[in-house]
Design an enzyme around this catalytic site. Sequence first.
Site, PDB file in Angstrom:
ATOM      1  N   ASP A 209      55.584  22.942   0.809  1.00  0.00           N
ATOM      2  CA  ASP A 209      56.203  24.270   0.883  1.00  0.00           C
ATOM      3  C   ASP A 209      55.678  25.122  -0.270  1.00  0.00           C
ATOM      4  OD1 ASP A 209      57.599  23.496   3.102  1.00  0.00           O
ATOM      5  OD2 ASP A 209      59.568  23.483   2.143  1.00  0.00           O
TER       6      ASP A 209
ATOM      7  N   ASP B  85      66.307  18.680   3.856  1.00  0.00           N
ATOM      8  CA  ASP B  85      65.033  18.509   3.174  1.00  0.00           C
ATOM      9  C   ASP B  85      65.201  17.536   2.021  1.00  0.00           C
ATOM     10  OD1 ASP B  85      63.255  20.043   4.659  1.00  0.00           O
ATOM     11  OD2 ASP B  85      63.474  21.830   3.420  1.00  0.00           O
TER      12      ASP B  85
END
Length: 129
Positions: A84, A115
């Site tokens: 990310d 996550d």
Amino acid sequence: MTPTQTVLAFLAELEKPEGFEAGVRKFFTPTTRYLNVGMSDTTGVDETVEFVRGFEAQTGISYMIADMLAIAEDGNKVLTERIDKLYAADGTLVMAPPVMGIFETGDGKITGWRDYFDTLQATGGQAPS
């Protein structure tokens, strides 16, 4: 829309400036649980938007590009391995943590998102407050 298509459309939304809030408003339900293991746990659109606004203000992050390393679908669940890349509004890379995530979907919406990542790396070596 398949579960994988839903997740990819949601992640594409996050690539736009202020896309995280727009993506949450478009793809989350009133009961969607968003869990950043070791960092935050929110339920629903408003609570998640509040968390996102605070995180963006604290870190200077404006948008995210998820480099997808692997993706797998099992029923309504989508497993992702990603990097990310989180950017400031001026395009400066703020952080790029590796992330394993699981999304749960239904009717073109994200109904759950968890996550898993190294929180120290994602917070610049500081424990989350």
